[in-house]
Design a protein around this motif. Structure first.
Motif, short mmCIF file in Angstrom:
data_model
loop_
_atom_site.label_atom_id
_atom_site.label_comp_id
_atom_site.label_asym_id
_atom_site.label_seq_id
_atom_site.Cartn_x
_atom_site.Cartn_y
_atom_site.Cartn_z
N VAL A 73 16.56 -30.35 -17.13
CA VAL A 73 16.74 -29.10 -16.40
C VAL A 73 18.08 -28.49 -16.79
CG1 VAL A 73 15.34 -29.82 -14.40
CG2 VAL A 73 17.82 -30.14 -14.35
N SER A 74 18.15 -27.18 -16.62
CA SER A 74 19.41 -26.47 -16.86
C SER A 74 19.68 -25.59 -15.64
CB SER A 74 19.34 -25.64 -18.14
OG SER A 74 18.29 -24.71 -18.07
N THR A 75 20.89 -25.06 -15.57
CA THR A 75 21.29 -24.29 -14.39
C THR A 75 21.74 -22.88 -14.76
OG1 THR A 75 23.58 -25.06 -14.55
CG2 THR A 75 22.07 -26.37 -13.19
N ARG A 76 21.71 -22.06 -13.72
CA ARG A 76 22.25 -20.71 -13.78
C ARG A 76 22.87 -20.45 -12.42
NH1 ARG A 76 20.68 -15.81 -11.83
NH2 ARG A 76 18.66 -16.58 -11.13
N GLN A 77 24.10 -19.97 -12.42
CA GLN A 77 24.78 -19.71 -11.16
C GLN A 77 24.77 -18.22 -10.86
OE1 GLN A 77 28.30 -21.92 -10.64
NE2 GLN A 77 28.74 -21.08 -8.63
N GLU A 78 24.49 -17.92 -9.60
CA GLU A 78 24.50 -16.54 -9.11
C GLU A 78 25.28 -16.55 -7.81
OE1 GLU A 78 21.04 -13.89 -7.36
OE2 GLU A 78 20.81 -14.14 -9.55
N GLY A 79 26.53 -16.13 -7.87
CA GLY A 79 27.40 -16.21 -6.70
C GLY A 79 27.65 -17.68 -6.38
N THR A 80 27.32 -18.06 -5.15
CA THR A 80 27.50 -19.46 -4.75
C THR A 80 26.23 -20.29 -4.92
OG1 THR A 80 26.96 -18.92 -2.46
CG2 THR A 80 29.30 -18.87 -3.07
N ARG A 81 25.15 -19.63 -5.30
CA ARG A 81 23.87 -20.35 -5.45
C ARG A 81 23.68 -20.80 -6.90
NH1 ARG A 81 18.84 -17.64 -2.77
NH2 ARG A 81 18.17 -19.80 -2.76
N VAL A 82 23.13 -22.00 -7.05
CA VAL A 82 22.81 -22.53 -8.37
C VAL A 82 21.30 -22.62 -8.47
CG1 VAL A 82 23.07 -24.49 -9.94
CG2 VAL A 82 24.96 -23.84 -8.43
N PHE A 83 20.77 -22.08 -9.55
CA PHE A 83 19.34 -22.10 -9.79
C PHE A 83 19.04 -23.07 -10.93
CE2 PHE A 83 20.16 -18.12 -7.73
CZ PHE A 83 19.08 -17.96 -6.88
N TYR A 84 17.96 -23.81 -10.77
CA TYR A 84 17.55 -24.80 -11.77
C TYR A 84 16.25 -24.37 -12.41
CZ TYR A 84 21.10 -27.99 -10.07
OH TYR A 84 22.30 -28.56 -9.75
N LYS A 85 16.10 -24.70 -13.70
CA LYS A 85 14.84 -24.46 -14.40
C LYS A 85 14.64 -25.57 -15.41
CE LYS A 85 16.57 -21.57 -18.14
NZ LYS A 85 16.42 -20.33 -18.87
N LEU A 86 13.40 -25.76 -15.84
CA LEU A 86 13.09 -26.75 -16.87
C LEU A 86 13.66 -26.25 -18.19
CD1 LEU A 86 9.39 -27.55 -15.92
CD2 LEU A 86 11.45 -28.83 -15.31
N THR A 87 14.23 -27.16 -18.97
CA THR A 87 14.85 -26.73 -20.23
C THR A 87 13.82 -26.34 -21.28
OG1 THR A 87 15.04 -29.01 -20.95
CG2 THR A 87 16.97 -28.03 -19.91
N ASP A 88 12.65 -26.95 -21.23
CA ASP A 88 11.59 -26.60 -22.16
C ASP A 88 10.25 -27.02 -21.57
OD1 ASP A 88 11.01 -29.40 -22.91
OD2 ASP A 88 12.90 -29.29 -24.03
N GLU A 89 9.18 -26.75 -22.29
CA GLU A 89 7.84 -27.02 -21.76
C GLU A 89 7.43 -28.49 -21.84
OE1 GLU A 89 7.29 -26.73 -26.11
OE2 GLU A 89 8.49 -25.60 -24.70
N HIS A 90 8.19 -29.31 -22.57
CA HIS A 90 7.75 -30.68 -22.80
C HIS A 90 7.80 -31.55 -21.54
CE1 HIS A 90 7.29 -29.91 -27.01
NE2 HIS A 90 8.51 -29.40 -27.05
N VAL A 91 8.84 -31.44 -20.75
CA VAL A 91 8.91 -32.25 -19.53
C VAL A 91 7.79 -31.84 -18.57
CG1 VAL A 91 10.61 -30.84 -18.29
CG2 VAL A 91 10.42 -33.25 -17.79
N ARG A 92 7.52 -30.53 -18.50
CA ARG A 92 6.41 -30.06 -17.67
C ARG A 92 5.10 -30.66 -18.15
NH1 ARG A 92 2.29 -27.22 -18.36
NH2 ARG A 92 2.95 -26.53 -20.41
#
Length: 119
Positions: A73-92
């Protein structure tokens, strides 16, 4: 050619074998599998993931830290919130395939093989 239909050309002594074992070990936890399933459709904040998987935000954060260290997973920060997403389709795809395999262990005709699933 679709990615999932390609043949694995790695030798039995490939150094990737040990790394693949680490990937499976990382996914050998129900909470982490649920997190991956929750992230299939896109990024989510820790609080949303916690609600989705039925665990505390602290517990989810600890699992996300491990998945992040494993580069799943990787992250993106927006203000004080951190959002997570899968880095690629393979883990999914690994998790989806594991769920499909589990269906085979339980059902004579798994849901993913039934005609109505394709619609």
């Amino acid at each position: 050619m679709r990615e999932d239909s390609k043949t694995c050309g790695f030798a039995l002594d490939s150094p990737y074998v040990d790394l693949a074992v680490e990937v499976f070990a990382m996914l050998a936890d129900a909470t982490r599998v649920r997190i991956v399933l929750a992230l299939r459709e896109g990024e989510l904040a820790v609080s949303d993931l916690a609600q989705a998987v039925g665990k505390s935000p602290t517990t989810v954060s600890q699992h996300l830290a491990k998945l992040r260290l494993a580069r799943m997973v990787s992250t993106r920060q927006e203000g004080t919130r951190v959002f997570y997403k899968l880095t690629d389709e393979h883990v999914r795809q690994l998790v989806v395939d594991a769920i499909f395999q589990a269906e085979h262990a339980v059902d004579a005709q798994p849901r993913h093989h039934r005609k109505e699933h394709d619609a």
